[in-house]
Design a protein around this motif. Structure first.
Motif, PDB file in Angstrom:
ATOM      1  N   MET A  89      41.661  34.021  81.769  1.00  0.00           N
ATOM      2  CA  MET A  89      42.426  34.294  80.559  1.00  0.00           C
ATOM      3  C   MET A  89      42.987  32.999  80.010  1.00  0.00           C
ATOM      4  SD  MET A  89      44.544  37.804  81.331  1.00  0.00           S
ATOM      5  CE  MET A  89      45.314  37.206  82.844  1.00  0.00           C
ATOM      6  N   ALA A  90      43.229  32.986  78.689  1.00  0.00           N
ATOM      7  CA  ALA A  90      43.899  31.864  78.037  1.00  0.00           C
ATOM      8  C   ALA A  90      44.655  32.414  76.837  1.00  0.00           C
ATOM      9  CB  ALA A  90      42.898  30.806  77.598  1.00  0.00           C
ATOM     10  N   TYR A  91      45.729  31.732  76.455  1.00  0.00           N
ATOM     11  CA  TYR A  91      46.589  32.237  75.386  1.00  0.00           C
ATOM     12  C   TYR A  91      46.770  31.162  74.331  1.00  0.00           C
ATOM     13  CZ  TYR A  91      50.669  34.403  73.138  1.00  0.00           C
ATOM     14  OH  TYR A  91      51.535  34.959  72.231  1.00  0.00           O
ATOM     15  N   TYR A  92      46.490  31.514  73.072  1.00  0.00           N
ATOM     16  CA  TYR A  92      46.703  30.617  71.936  1.00  0.00           C
ATOM     17  C   TYR A  92      48.055  30.943  71.323  1.00  0.00           C
ATOM     18  CZ  TYR A  92      45.777  28.076  67.586  1.00  0.00           C
ATOM     19  OH  TYR A  92      45.848  27.215  66.525  1.00  0.00           O
ATOM     20  N   HIS A  93      49.023  30.077  71.564  1.00  0.00           N
ATOM     21  CA  HIS A  93      50.409  30.375  71.227  1.00  0.00           C
ATOM     22  C   HIS A  93      50.618  30.596  69.733  1.00  0.00           C
ATOM     23  CE1 HIS A  93      51.053  27.424  74.837  1.00  0.00           C
ATOM     24  NE2 HIS A  93      50.493  28.564  75.209  1.00  0.00           N
ATOM     25  N   THR A  94      50.031  29.725  68.905  1.00  0.00           N
ATOM     26  CA  THR A  94      50.308  29.750  67.464  1.00  0.00           C
ATOM     27  C   THR A  94      49.931  31.076  66.827  1.00  0.00           C
ATOM     28  OG1 THR A  94      49.897  27.360  67.388  1.00  0.00           O
ATOM     29  CG2 THR A  94      49.915  28.547  65.292  1.00  0.00           C
ATOM     30  N   GLU A  95      48.781  31.609  67.184  1.00  0.00           N
ATOM     31  CA  GLU A  95      48.289  32.842  66.572  1.00  0.00           C
ATOM     32  C   GLU A  95      48.592  34.091  67.398  1.00  0.00           C
ATOM     33  OE1 GLU A  95      47.005  33.061  63.608  1.00  0.00           O
ATOM     34  OE2 GLU A  95      47.012  30.896  63.226  1.00  0.00           O
ATOM     35  N   GLY A  96      49.149  33.922  68.579  1.00  0.00           N
ATOM     36  CA  GLY A  96      49.411  35.082  69.421  1.00  0.00           C
ATOM     37  C   GLY A  96      48.145  35.782  69.874  1.00  0.00           C
ATOM     38  N   LEU A  97      47.120  34.998  70.215  1.00  0.00           N
ATOM     39  CA  LEU A  97      45.829  35.547  70.636  1.00  0.00           C
ATOM     40  C   LEU A  97      45.628  35.334  72.126  1.00  0.00           C
ATOM     41  CD1 LEU A  97      43.400  34.416  67.781  1.00  0.00           C
ATOM     42  CD2 LEU A  97      44.235  36.725  68.210  1.00  0.00           C
ATOM     43  N   LEU A  98      45.302  36.401  72.829  1.00  0.00           N
ATOM     44  CA  LEU A  98      44.954  36.325  74.239  1.00  0.00           C
ATOM     45  C   LEU A  98      43.446  36.421  74.370  1.00  0.00           C
ATOM     46  CD1 LEU A  98      45.824  36.398  77.284  1.00  0.00           C
ATOM     47  CD2 LEU A  98      45.712  38.902  77.091  1.00  0.00           C
ATOM     48  N   TYR A  99      42.836  35.439  75.068  1.00  0.00           N
ATOM     49  CA  TYR A  99      41.396  35.442  75.300  1.00  0.00           C
ATOM     50  C   TYR A  99      41.115  35.837  76.741  1.00  0.00           C
ATOM     51  CZ  TYR A  99      40.793  32.965  70.868  1.00  0.00           C
ATOM     52  OH  TYR A  99      40.781  32.606  69.538  1.00  0.00           O
ATOM     53  N   THR A 100      40.139  36.710  76.924  1.00  0.00           N
ATOM     54  CA  THR A 100      39.729  37.125  78.265  1.00  0.00           C
ATOM     55  C   THR A 100      38.231  36.900  78.427  1.00  0.00           C
ATOM     56  OG1 THR A 100      39.424  39.414  77.486  1.00  0.00           O
ATOM     57  CG2 THR A 100      41.550  38.860  78.497  1.00  0.00           C
ATOM     58  N   GLY A 101      37.852  36.347  79.585  1.00  0.00           N
ATOM     59  CA  GLY A 101      36.444  36.151  79.911  1.00  0.00           C
ATOM     60  C   GLY A 101      36.076  37.028  81.094  1.00  0.00           C
TER      61      GLY A 101
END
Length: 456
Positions: free
Chosen positions: A198-210
């Motif tokens: 997982m990774a989180y893009y703070h600015t856009e509030g997007l959580l990425y899951t692989g």
């Protein structure tokens, strides 16, 4: 490096809140830290070695029979580095697969359904979160939010507070029960296999899951929806990181590639911008090191190498800068803080690398060898001090131990060596030319692949 995840569906309310419980040139780096009989250790009954450079040694606390510190071997022009293990825990809950750091706490996920919270740095247990689904493969923490992935291929999001006690509350489960039941067969919101990273893009509030289903999904936390899903690789997605400066997403896979994705402007979709591939073996780990004027991407592979790329300032392209060699078997995890890179390997060791300011030159400062099994996951943070740079490194191994290391590194400009620019250049040339034999593939990885099994 593959891991299995079993599919099982649970309801939305499946847990309850609980009270406290570089320039584009290639450099092959060879280190000389493999001969541990040269290590200088301060241990009971053993005086400090006369081989220590007095000018460097005087910068650190003097050695004493009771000192736990280990002084790494001095290799001109390498700086001195002190390290010691300040905590070592053995749990009976199976393997630890993931570590996350935030707000003075370290979180661990394991085969168990308990996500444990430890106080930094002494690892006193503050409490735990009990979920109905265990095998927590990935953990990510940001502020007071904790993201965890589970065996049922879902993500839980928790909010936690620390006062006298550790308290937590589940915010939601992704995907939400309602959205999944409406479209049980066609919905793209549900991963079909284990969520590995997982990774989180703070600015856009997007959580990425692989996931091992080869896909990457982007979740918008504002409305808790999956806003994009795309097939990222030909095999398992093993790691994912996000550049917080521009939102670029980096993924790596067992197919041997690293890919760079960019979000389409004013849209939720993502497009592939670059594919980085310099080896055939699986890529298991990624780490991103960003400073004011440069950005480096590191990838760890099953052949024991760490490839790195430097971002061009003008074009934004990533150029292959070289690779770091030293691990005997697969590199399973990476962490980067400031100019240091920490790598954990199946050879049971953790290596500490430092990138030289303004160049692609890397050197291995130390080898931490306290584990007795493959080092599965790492996390690191800065522990600032007045004179030396201090770091805390948290590691977990498949020997079911969880360790904390305190590391002190003398800044480059503080070191004085009797060596001129010509000698330094010759030393680099010798280091580059000295390593001619590539590391071999991990024996256990090869054996499991031949038998069609997954590395656990």
């Amino acid at each position: 490096m593959d891991f299995y995840g079993r599919n099982s569906l649970h309801g939305f309310m499946d847990e309850e809140s609980h009270p406290p419980q570089s320039p584009p040139h290639h450099l092959s780096i060879r280190t000389r830290l493999d001969m541990y009989d040269q290590d200088l250790q301060f241990s009971p009954g053993r005086p400090s070695s006369p081989r220590v450079n007095p000018a460097v040694h005087s910068m650190f606390p003097p050695g004493s029979p009771e000192s736990p510190w280990t002084l790494s071997p001095l290799q001109t022009p390498s700086p001195a580095l002190l390290y010691h293990c300040i905590a070592s825990l053995h749990r009976q809950e199976g393997n630890i697969y993931s570590i996350a750091l935030s707000k003075g706490l370290a979180f661990t996920g394991s085969d168990s359904n308990r996500i444990r919270a430890w106080r930094q740095p002494d690892c006193t247990e503050r409490g735990y979160i009990k979920a109905s689904s265990g095998e927590v493969r990935a953990i990510f923490a940001y502020g007071n939010m904790l993201f965890t992935s589970h065996r049922d291929c879902k993500v839980r999001i928790w909010n936690y507070t620390i006062s006298d006690h550790f308290r937590f509350k589940k915010i939601t489960t992704l995907p939400k029960k309602t959205s999944f039941l409406m479209f049980p067969k066609t919905s793209s919101q549900q991963h079909k296999d284990c969520i590995s990273c997982m990774a989180y893009y703070h600015t856009e509030g997007l959580l990425y899951t692989g996931s091992y289903d080869r896909t990457v999904k982007a979740w918008r936390l504002l409305d808790k929806k999956c806003v994009d899903s795309f097939v990222a690789h030909e095999s398992n997605v093993n790691a994912i990181v996000v550049n917080q400066d521009d939102g670029c997403v980096f993924t790596c896979s067992a197919d041997g590639s690293v890919k760079i994705w960019r979000r389409v402007y004013r849209e939720n979709s993502h497009t592939l911008t670059m594919t980085l591939k310099f080896q055939q073996s699986p890529v298991n780990a990624l780490a991103l090191s960003t400073t004011f004027n440069n950005c480096f991407l590191y990838s760890g592979s099953s052949d024991g190498t760490i490839n790195f790329w430097e971002k061009e300032t003008m074009s934004g392209r990533f150029n292959h800068g070289g690779f770091l060699q030293g691990h005997r078997f697969a590199v399973l995890c990476l962490a980067a803080v400031e100019k240091l890179v920490f790598s954990g390997s199946e050879d049971t060791t953790i290596r500490v690398w430092r990138r030289e300011e303004g160049s692609c030159f890397h050197e291995c400062l130390a080898v931490l060898d306290g584990h007795r099994g493959p080092v599965r996951c790492l996390a690191a943070c800065l522990e600032a001090e007045k004179i030396v740079m201090g770091f805390l490194v948290y590691s977990a191994s498949l020997d079911q131990t969880f360790k904390v290391w305190r590391i002190k590194v003398m800044p480059e400009e503080k070191l004085c060596f009797d060596i001129g620019p010509a000698d330094r250049s010759d030393s680099r040339t010798k280091t580059t030319m000295e390593y001619e034999i590539s590391p071999v593939l991990s024996p256990s990885w090869v054996e499991k692949k031949l038998h069609g099994n997954h590395f656990q």
